[in-house]
Design a protein around this motif. Structure first.
Motif, PDB file in Angstrom:
ATOM      1  N   LYS A  27       0.829  -1.211   0.000  1.00 28.59           N
ATOM      2  CA  LYS A  27       0.000   0.000   0.000  1.00 28.59           C
ATOM      3  C   LYS A  27       0.859   1.254   0.000  1.00 28.59           C
ATOM      4  O   LYS A  27       0.518   2.264   0.599  1.00 28.59           O
ATOM      5  N   GLY A  28       2.006   1.182  -0.662  1.00 23.97           N
ATOM      6  CA  GLY A  28       2.854   2.352  -0.839  1.00 23.97           C
ATOM      7  C   GLY A  28       3.894   2.575   0.230  1.00 23.97           C
ATOM      8  O   GLY A  28       4.677   3.516   0.132  1.00 23.97           O
ATOM      9  N   GLN A  29       3.942   1.721   1.239  1.00 21.63           N
ATOM     10  CA  GLN A  29       4.926   1.889   2.301  1.00 21.63           C
ATOM     11  C   GLN A  29       6.296   1.407   1.826  1.00 21.63           C
ATOM     12  O   GLN A  29       6.419   0.314   1.280  1.00 21.63           O
ATOM     13  N   PRO A  30       7.349   2.200   2.035  1.00 20.14           N
ATOM     14  CA  PRO A  30       8.681   1.788   1.602  1.00 20.14           C
ATOM     15  C   PRO A  30       9.226   0.653   2.471  1.00 20.14           C
ATOM     16  O   PRO A  30       8.800   0.474   3.612  1.00 20.14           O
ATOM     17  N   THR A  31      10.145  -0.089   1.918  1.00 15.06           N
ATOM     18  CA  THR A  31      10.842  -1.127   2.689  1.00 15.06           C
ATOM     19  C   THR A  31      12.039  -0.470   3.358  1.00 15.06           C
ATOM     20  O   THR A  31      12.865   0.143   2.673  1.00 15.06           O
ATOM     21  N   PRO A  32      12.158  -0.573   4.668  1.00 12.60           N
ATOM     22  CA  PRO A  32      13.311   0.043   5.343  1.00 12.60           C
ATOM     23  C   PRO A  32      14.632  -0.565   4.870  1.00 12.60           C
ATOM     24  O   PRO A  32      14.719  -1.772   4.606  1.00 12.60           O
ATOM     25  N   LEU A  33      15.654   0.262   4.757  1.00 11.03           N
ATOM     26  CA  LEU A  33      16.968  -0.193   4.307  1.00 11.03           C
ATOM     27  C   LEU A  33      17.485  -1.332   5.181  1.00 11.03           C
ATOM     28  O   LEU A  33      18.032  -2.320   4.668  1.00 11.03           O
ATOM     29  N   ALA A  34      17.319  -1.223   6.495  1.00 12.35           N
ATOM     30  CA  ALA A  34      17.804  -2.279   7.385  1.00 12.35           C
ATOM     31  C   ALA A  34      17.143  -3.618   7.058  1.00 12.35           C
ATOM     32  O   ALA A  34      17.795  -4.664   7.091  1.00 12.35           O
ATOM     33  N   ARG A  35      15.862  -3.598   6.728  1.00 11.11           N
ATOM     34  CA  ARG A  35      15.168  -4.845   6.400  1.00 11.11           C
ATOM     35  C   ARG A  35      15.687  -5.433   5.083  1.00 11.11           C
ATOM     36  O   ARG A  35      15.825  -6.643   4.949  1.00 11.11           O
ATOM     37  N   ILE A  36      15.981  -4.567   4.128  1.00  7.55           N
ATOM     38  CA  ILE A  36      16.561  -5.024   2.861  1.00  7.55           C
ATOM     39  C   ILE A  36      17.918  -5.665   3.129  1.00  7.55           C
ATOM     40  O   ILE A  36      18.209  -6.759   2.649  1.00  7.55           O
ATOM     41  N   GLU A  37      18.757  -4.986   3.916  1.00  8.86           N
ATOM     42  CA  GLU A  37      20.116  -5.474   4.179  1.00  8.86           C
ATOM     43  C   GLU A  37      20.136  -6.747   5.021  1.00  8.86           C
ATOM     44  O   GLU A  37      20.931  -7.655   4.760  1.00  8.86           O
ATOM     45  N   GLU A  38      19.275  -6.815   6.025  1.00  4.50           N
ATOM     46  CA  GLU A  38      19.342  -7.912   6.988  1.00  4.50           C
ATOM     47  C   GLU A  38      18.446  -9.098   6.649  1.00  4.50           C
ATOM     48  O   GLU A  38      18.719 -10.223   7.065  1.00  4.50           O
ATOM     49  N   GLU A  39      17.358  -8.864   5.905  1.00  4.62           N
ATOM     50  CA  GLU A  39      16.384  -9.926   5.653  1.00  4.62           C
ATOM     51  C   GLU A  39      16.227 -10.229   4.170  1.00  4.62           C
ATOM     52  O   GLU A  39      16.454 -11.351   3.732  1.00  4.62           O
ATOM     53  N   TYR A  40      15.822  -9.236   3.397  1.00  2.00           N
ATOM     54  CA  TYR A  40      15.467  -9.492   1.995  1.00  2.00           C
ATOM     55  C   TYR A  40      16.662  -9.870   1.132  1.00  2.00           C
ATOM     56  O   TYR A  40      16.630 -10.861   0.422  1.00  2.00           O
ATOM     57  N   LEU A  41      17.716  -9.069   1.149  1.00  2.00           N
ATOM     58  CA  LEU A  41      18.849  -9.337   0.272  1.00  2.00           C
ATOM     59  C   LEU A  41      19.519 -10.677   0.585  1.00  2.00           C
ATOM     60  O   LEU A  41      19.784 -11.448  -0.345  1.00  2.00           O
ATOM     61  N   PRO A  42      19.755 -11.026   1.844  1.00  2.00           N
ATOM     62  CA  PRO A  42      20.323 -12.358   2.099  1.00  2.00           C
ATOM     63  C   PRO A  42      19.434 -13.498   1.575  1.00  2.00           C
ATOM     64  O   PRO A  42      19.933 -14.480   1.020  1.00  2.00           O
ATOM     65  N   ARG A  43      18.115 -13.349   1.713  1.00  2.00           N
ATOM     66  CA  ARG A  43      17.201 -14.372   1.194  1.00  2.00           C
ATOM     67  C   ARG A  43      17.264 -14.425  -0.336  1.00  2.00           C
ATOM     68  O   ARG A  43      17.270 -15.503  -0.936  1.00  2.00           O
ATOM     69  N   MET A  44      17.308 -13.262  -0.971  1.00  2.00           N
ATOM     70  CA  MET A  44      17.381 -13.196  -2.429  1.00  2.00           C
ATOM     71  C   MET A  44      18.675 -13.849  -2.935  1.00  2.00           C
ATOM     72  O   MET A  44      18.659 -14.590  -3.922  1.00  2.00           O
ATOM     73  N   LEU A  45      19.780 -13.581  -2.273  1.00  2.00           N
ATOM     74  CA  LEU A  45      21.062 -14.155  -2.676  1.00  2.00           C
ATOM     75  C   LEU A  45      21.111 -15.657  -2.438  1.00  2.00           C
ATOM     76  O   LEU A  45      21.816 -16.383  -3.145  1.00  2.00           O
ATOM     77  N   GLY A  46      20.357 -16.143  -1.465  1.00  2.00           N
ATOM     78  CA  GLY A  46      20.354 -17.560  -1.129  1.00  2.00           C
ATOM     79  C   GLY A  46      19.847 -18.465  -2.244  1.00  2.00           C
ATOM     80  O   GLY A  46      20.192 -19.648  -2.300  1.00  2.00           O
ATOM     81  N   TYR A  47      19.058 -17.929  -3.160  1.00  2.00           N
ATOM     82  CA  TYR A  47      18.537 -18.749  -4.256  1.00  2.00           C
ATOM     83  C   TYR A  47      19.630 -19.218  -5.204  1.00  2.00           C
ATOM     84  O   TYR A  47      19.465 -20.204  -5.912  1.00  2.00           O
ATOM     85  N   TYR A  48      20.746 -18.521  -5.254  1.00  2.00           N
ATOM     86  CA  TYR A  48      21.791 -18.850  -6.214  1.00  2.00           C
ATOM     87  C   TYR A  48      22.466 -20.190  -5.933  1.00  2.00           C
ATOM     88  O   TYR A  48      23.195 -20.691  -6.785  1.00  2.00           O
TER      89      TYR A  48
END
Length: 174
Positions: A27-48
């Motif tokens: 609903k338009g809320q941004p994703t906090p940078l800390a959440r990207i760094e600590e949660e989302y990006l590690p999960r995204m990289l894990g698929y490789y």
């Protein structure tokens, strides 16, 4: 397109900071940078780690190398026997056919070299632009469903109405 890298957090943060980009996600809320760094990006990289390939790919314009967003091909969270295709693009690149182009490229790899048997895509029913991309790349409408309130907390049932499109092989696409 290229694999995401650990130092891409700022690119993802910029993308997720646009309320229009996030309209059908949070609903338009941004994703906090800390959440990207600590949660989302590690999960995204894990698929490789998986083979055949799956995961997230950063997309850049060929001529300027400007980051435009990302595409993904990963096991569907609801029906893991299918691979889910998805993408998120910067608003300034909407309407140029880039979502279609990147999705077609991943779909070609999914059924070609990587030999996946089924690819699906999901979006909110009201997200007509994403639905058009799904149709343009040959995915076929399968069904409507409702995302659970745990997935989209605070959203009404009608706001959580989604659609699923599927393709079982490139032969079905002709």
């Amino acid at each position: 397109m290229r694999r995401l890298q650990p130092n891409d957090a700022s690119l993802l943060f910029e993308l997720d900071s646009d309320p229009e980009v996030m309209r059908f996600i949070s609903k338009g809320q941004p994703t906090p940078l800390a959440r990207i760094e600590e949660e989302y990006l590690p999960r995204m990289l894990g698929y490789y780690r998986h083979s055949p390939p799956q995961g997230f790919w950063a997309a850049h314009l060929r001529d300027t190398e400007e980051f435009i967003g990302w595409f993904h091909l990963r096991p569907d969270k609801i029906e893991p026997q299918a691979m889910e295709l998805g993408y998120r693009l910067k608003r300034k690149f909407w309407g140029r056919g880039l979502g279609t182009e990147g999705s077609r490229a991943l779909l070609g790899n999914a059924f070609g070299e990587w030999r996946y048997e089924m690819v699906c895509a999901r979006t909110l029913a009201v997200n007509l632009a994403s639905r058009r991309v799904m149709e343009k790349i040959g995915l076929r409408f399968e069904r409507e469903f409702f995302w659970g309130p745990d997935v989209l907390p605070g959203w009404s049932e009608e706001e959580r109405r989604g659609v699923k499109y599927t393709l079982t092989s490139l032969e079905d696409n002709r």
